[in-house]
Design a protein around this motif. Structure first.
Motif, PDB file in Angstrom:
ATOM      1  N   VAL A  63      40.038   7.946  42.003  1.00 18.59           N
ATOM      2  CA  VAL A  63      39.151   6.925  41.420  1.00 18.59           C
ATOM      3  C   VAL A  63      37.711   7.439  41.435  1.00 18.59           C
ATOM      4  CG1 VAL A  63      38.185   4.619  41.725  1.00 18.59           C
ATOM      5  CG2 VAL A  63      40.643   4.976  41.992  1.00 18.59           C
ATOM      6  N   LEU A  64      37.308   8.021  42.563  1.00 16.72           N
ATOM      7  CA  LEU A  64      35.967   8.587  42.666  1.00 16.72           C
ATOM      8  C   LEU A  64      35.759   9.690  41.631  1.00 16.72           C
ATOM      9  CD1 LEU A  64      33.272   8.794  44.194  1.00 16.72           C
ATOM     10  CD2 LEU A  64      34.378  10.372  45.778  1.00 16.72           C
ATOM     11  N   ILE A  65      36.764  10.538  41.461  1.00 11.53           N
ATOM     12  CA  ILE A  65      36.676  11.614  40.465  1.00 11.53           C
ATOM     13  C   ILE A  65      36.551  11.028  39.062  1.00 11.53           C
ATOM     14  CG2 ILE A  65      37.977  13.484  39.359  1.00 11.53           C
ATOM     15  CD1 ILE A  65      39.132  14.107  42.159  1.00 11.53           C
ATOM     16  N   GLY A  66      37.329   9.990  38.768  1.00 15.91           N
ATOM     17  CA  GLY A  66      37.264   9.360  37.452  1.00 15.91           C
ATOM     18  C   GLY A  66      35.892   8.792  37.153  1.00 15.91           C
ATOM     19  N   ILE A  67      35.303   8.112  38.132  1.00 18.74           N
ATOM     20  CA  ILE A  67      33.959   7.547  37.951  1.00 18.74           C
ATOM     21  C   ILE A  67      32.941   8.667  37.748  1.00 18.74           C
ATOM     22  CG2 ILE A  67      32.124   6.234  39.081  1.00 18.74           C
ATOM     23  CD1 ILE A  67      34.353   4.656  40.529  1.00 18.74           C
ATOM     24  N   PHE A  68      33.070   9.712  38.538  1.00 21.98           N
ATOM     25  CA  PHE A  68      32.140  10.839  38.454  1.00 21.98           C
ATOM     26  C   PHE A  68      32.239  11.523  37.095  1.00 21.98           C
ATOM     27  CE2 PHE A  68      30.675  15.164  39.254  1.00 21.98           C
ATOM     28  CZ  PHE A  68      29.541  14.946  40.021  1.00 21.98           C
ATOM     29  N   ARG A  69      33.452  11.747  36.620  1.00 17.33           N
ATOM     30  CA  ARG A  69      33.635  12.413  35.332  1.00 17.33           C
ATOM     31  C   ARG A  69      33.137  11.542  34.176  1.00 17.33           C
ATOM     32  NH1 ARG A  69      38.901  13.379  33.798  1.00 17.33           N
ATOM     33  NH2 ARG A  69      38.206  15.025  32.391  1.00 17.33           N
ATOM     34  N   LYS A  70      33.359  10.252  34.266  1.00 15.55           N
ATOM     35  CA  LYS A  70      32.901   9.358  33.199  1.00 15.55           C
ATOM     36  C   LYS A  70      31.377   9.343  33.116  1.00 15.55           C
ATOM     37  CE  LYS A  70      33.571   4.758  31.240  1.00 15.55           C
ATOM     38  NZ  LYS A  70      34.255   3.454  31.373  1.00 15.55           N
ATOM     39  N   LYS A  71      30.721   9.487  34.256  1.00 14.68           N
ATOM     40  CA  LYS A  71      29.259   9.430  34.283  1.00 14.68           C
ATOM     41  C   LYS A  71      28.628  10.772  33.913  1.00 14.68           C
ATOM     42  CE  LYS A  71      25.353   8.219  37.289  1.00 14.68           C
ATOM     43  NZ  LYS A  71      24.743   7.331  36.275  1.00 14.68           N
ATOM     44  N   LEU A 105      34.706  20.654  43.556  1.00 12.55           N
ATOM     45  CA  LEU A 105      35.111  20.464  44.950  1.00 12.55           C
ATOM     46  C   LEU A 105      36.026  19.262  45.157  1.00 12.55           C
ATOM     47  CD1 LEU A 105      34.633  21.678  47.766  1.00 12.55           C
ATOM     48  CD2 LEU A 105      32.669  20.128  47.999  1.00 12.55           C
ATOM     49  N   LEU A 106      35.747  18.156  44.493  1.00 10.83           N
ATOM     50  CA  LEU A 106      36.463  16.905  44.768  1.00 10.83           C
ATOM     51  C   LEU A 106      37.981  17.008  44.596  1.00 10.83           C
ATOM     52  CD1 LEU A 106      34.058  14.190  43.274  1.00 10.83           C
ATOM     53  CD2 LEU A 106      34.553  14.651  45.678  1.00 10.83           C
ATOM     54  N   PRO A 107      38.497  17.556  43.486  1.00 15.83           N
ATOM     55  CA  PRO A 107      39.960  17.633  43.351  1.00 15.83           C
ATOM     56  C   PRO A 107      40.618  18.479  44.446  1.00 15.83           C
ATOM     57  CG  PRO A 107      38.905  17.996  41.234  1.00 15.83           C
ATOM     58  CD  PRO A 107      37.832  18.051  42.269  1.00 15.83           C
ATOM     59  N   GLY A 111      43.662  17.373  47.716  1.00 18.79           N
ATOM     60  CA  GLY A 111      44.979  18.006  47.682  1.00 18.79           C
ATOM     61  C   GLY A 111      45.560  18.208  46.309  1.00 18.79           C
ATOM     62  N   SER A 112      44.736  18.167  45.266  1.00 15.37           N
ATOM     63  CA  SER A 112      45.239  18.390  43.915  1.00 15.37           C
ATOM     64  C   SER A 112      45.894  19.762  43.814  1.00 15.37           C
ATOM     65  CB  SER A 112      44.094  18.276  42.909  1.00 15.37           C
ATOM     66  OG  SER A 112      44.550  18.450  41.588  1.00 15.37           O
ATOM     67  N   SER A 113      46.938  19.851  43.012  1.00 16.65           N
ATOM     68  CA  SER A 113      47.706  21.093  42.878  1.00 16.65           C
ATOM     69  C   SER A 113      47.010  22.045  41.915  1.00 16.65           C
ATOM     70  CB  SER A 113      49.126  20.778  42.380  1.00 16.65           C
ATOM     71  OG  SER A 113      49.880  21.960  42.240  1.00 16.65           O
ATOM     72  N   VAL A 114      45.814  22.477  42.292  1.00 22.09           N
ATOM     73  CA  VAL A 114      45.013  23.385  41.488  1.00 22.09           C
ATOM     74  C   VAL A 114      44.296  24.359  42.418  1.00 22.09           C
ATOM     75  CG1 VAL A 114      44.648  21.748  39.599  1.00 22.09           C
ATOM     76  CG2 VAL A 114      43.029  21.810  41.509  1.00 22.09           C
ATOM     77  N   GLY A 115      43.775  25.441  41.835  1.00 19.86           N
ATOM     78  CA  GLY A 115      43.014  26.409  42.603  1.00 19.86           C
ATOM     79  C   GLY A 115      41.529  26.290  42.323  1.00 19.86           C
ATOM     80  N   PRO A 116      40.702  26.988  43.098  1.00 21.52           N
ATOM     81  CA  PRO A 116      39.248  26.877  42.947  1.00 21.52           C
ATOM     82  C   PRO A 116      38.647  27.788  41.884  1.00 21.52           C
ATOM     83  CG  PRO A 116      39.761  28.271  44.818  1.00 21.52           C
ATOM     84  CD  PRO A 116      41.088  27.807  44.256  1.00 21.52           C
ATOM     85  N   GLU A 117      39.477  28.646  41.236  1.00 20.79           N
ATOM     86  CA  GLU A 117      38.904  29.690  40.386  1.00 20.79           C
ATOM     87  C   GLU A 117      38.192  29.156  39.144  1.00 20.79           C
ATOM     88  OE1 GLU A 117      43.311  29.419  39.228  1.00 20.79           O
ATOM     89  OE2 GLU A 117      42.103  29.343  41.047  1.00 20.79           O
ATOM     90  N   ALA A 118      38.703  28.062  38.557  1.00 18.36           N
ATOM     91  CA  ALA A 118      38.074  27.548  37.334  1.00 18.36           C
ATOM     92  C   ALA A 118      36.679  27.010  37.623  1.00 18.36           C
ATOM     93  CB  ALA A 118      38.957  26.464  36.711  1.00 18.36           C
ATOM     94  N   GLY A 119      36.568  26.152  38.625  1.00 22.33           N
ATOM     95  CA  GLY A 119      35.272  25.580  38.959  1.00 22.33           C
ATOM     96  C   GLY A 119      34.273  26.628  39.408  1.00 22.33           C
ATOM     97  N   LEU A 120      34.716  27.563  40.248  1.00 21.77           N
ATOM     98  CA  LEU A 120      33.817  28.611  40.733  1.00 21.77           C
ATOM     99  C   LEU A 120      33.340  29.518  39.606  1.00 21.77           C
ATOM    100  CD1 LEU A 120      35.287  29.727  44.175  1.00 21.77           C
ATOM    101  CD2 LEU A 120      32.927  29.042  43.712  1.00 21.77           C
ATOM    102  N   GLY A 322      42.706  14.880  34.995  1.00 19.65           N
ATOM    103  CA  GLY A 322      41.317  14.949  35.424  1.00 19.65           C
ATOM    104  C   GLY A 322      41.107  15.473  36.825  1.00 19.65           C
ATOM    105  N   LEU A 323      42.182  15.685  37.586  1.00 18.48           N
ATOM    106  CA  LEU A 323      42.066  16.264  38.933  1.00 18.48           C
ATOM    107  C   LEU A 323      42.088  17.778  38.775  1.00 18.48           C
ATOM    108  CD1 LEU A 323      44.598  13.906  40.750  1.00 18.48           C
ATOM    109  CD2 LEU A 323      42.234  13.451  40.074  1.00 18.48           C
TER     110      LEU A 323
END
Length: 408
Positions: A63-71, A105-107, A111-120, A322-323
């Protein structure tokens, strides 16, 4: 001093600075991520007892991620999108750096099933673009600095410098820096990667590592039975690659029809329920793979095969809901699971065969998704025994060709 030599010295020095700065940023990011995850998933559950804690954390975080992405916007972007913007537009937006950091960082924290490489990668490329556009002597090679930043990020993050180089160079077939020879270009990449890796290792030695990277598999001697199964292993990897692309497209179509915030919330609910029932499919898969290497005999082979497909499905659900994050880490974990499972079905005494099976399946899987066999080979080079290097490249090449034919 000759102007050309002077320019090359400036270029080399600045690339070394880029590498060292990138290594520091990666260490800081992973350290913060590690502390946050330890607090959320180890310390806090020990202090309070809440029913369905996993589901609660995943839903509230989503929910926090959704609000953050919408803003603030749809961040982090997938690695392919970052690479595409640099290749076509020769620019990546850098004005919202704090937004990029928090969004990346948030996803990972929930525990989202993703790695950090895209964001970094987005963060580092954005900083390189800033340098290229705001430092007078750097403007001429802004695109190349971004390429170097990407190479260092991937190389340091996966503890495989050659993967960083080949991942970028197979994406950009052009020469890049016209006044440099190929030897000079390799030197520039090597210098930046050495500086980045050195700074990351120094920070890790002084203050502790934030992420250990994928564990290395023990050396094995492939025997005749393994070579007889190589076609099945490659086919299985290609099949999982097709499943990855199918679920990627299907999840994209479905989630595009769901409003923001609700989309992330539903993704968090699926993540929480799945993680509660099958904890191994949560997170990026890096730590889980180390555990799997020691405990795979505790699982039925069919369970490992099911976990592989479930991991791929959950990764695409997370990304499309979105995660978001990278897919390399979870895909490698899925490939290893599938290889272990298939070898376990075929060989009663599977301990001597699972490493070869995992290597070939994972190579074919990544080849089918990435279509970059050299980069795949370099990515897996430090994980799997060097003796099966040629078979890894063969599987990656066949997977890449099969992926192109199947248009996956």
């Amino acid at each position: 001093m000759n102007i050309k030599i002077k320019n090359q010295l400036y270029l080399s020095a600045f690339c070394a600075i880029i590498g060292a700065f990138t290594g520091t940023i990666i260490w800081l990011f992973l350290k913060v991520m590690s502390i946050g995850m330890s607090f959320l998933w180890e310390w806090l559950p020990g202090q309070v007892e809440l029913p369905f804690y996993t589901i609660l954390v995943c839903i509230s975080g989503s929910v926090l991620i959704g609000i953050f992405r919408k803003k603030f916007g749809d961040y982090p972007e997938e690695l392919s999108a970052v690479l595409g913007k640099i290749k076509i537009e020769k620019h990546y937006e850098y004005r919202n750096m704090l937004v990029l950091l928090i969004a990346a960082l948030l996803p990972l924290l929930i525990g989202s099933s993703v790695g950090p490489e895209a964001g970094l990668t987005g963060i580092i490329v954005g900083l390189c673009c800033w340098a290229g556009e705001n430092l007078k002597f750097a403007r001429k090679h802004a695109k190349e600095y971004s390429d170097i930043g990407m190479a260092v990020t991937l190389g340091v993050l996966f503890h495989s410098p050659l993967f960083g180089i080949f991942a970028v160079e197979e994406e950009n077939q052009e020469q890049g820096i016209p006044e440099l020879t190929r030897t000079s270009k390799v030197f520039i990449y090597g210098l930046a990667l050495a500086a980045g890796s050195g700074m990351y290792l120094l920070m890790s030695a002084l203050f502790g590592a934030g992420m250990e990277g994928f564990p290395s598999f023990p050396p094995v001697e492939a025997v005749r039975q393994d070579y007889l199964m190589i076609v099945l292993y490659i086919f299985s990897g290609c099949l999982l690659a097709i499943f990855y692309q199918f679920t990627h497209h299907t999840c994209q179509v479905i989630t595009s029809k769901i409003p923001a915030i609700l989309r992330e919330t539903l993704g968090g609910l699926v993540l929480g329920i799945t993680g509660l029932l099958v904890p191994a499919v949560m997170f990026s898969g890096e730590e889980q793979m180390g555990i799997l290497m020691e405990t795979y005999l505790d699982y039925l082979p069919w369970c490992l095969i099911g976990i592989a497909f479930l991991k791929v499905l959950l990764t695409n659900i997370c990304i499309q809901s979105g995660l978001k994050g990278g897919h390399f880490f979870p895909v490698i974990f899925a490939g290893v699971c599938l290889g272990y499972g298939i070898a376990g079905l075929i060989f009663q005494e599977s301990a001597g065969h699972v490493v070869f099976a995992a290597a070939i399946v994972t190579a074919a899987l990544l080849g089918g998704i990435m279509k970059k066999p050299l980069a795949v080979t370099m990515l897996l080079f430090l994980c799997f025994p060097i003796k099966i290097f040629i078979w890894i490249f063969l599987a990656a090449a066949i997977g890449s060709k099969a992926g192109s034919i199947a248009k996956i």
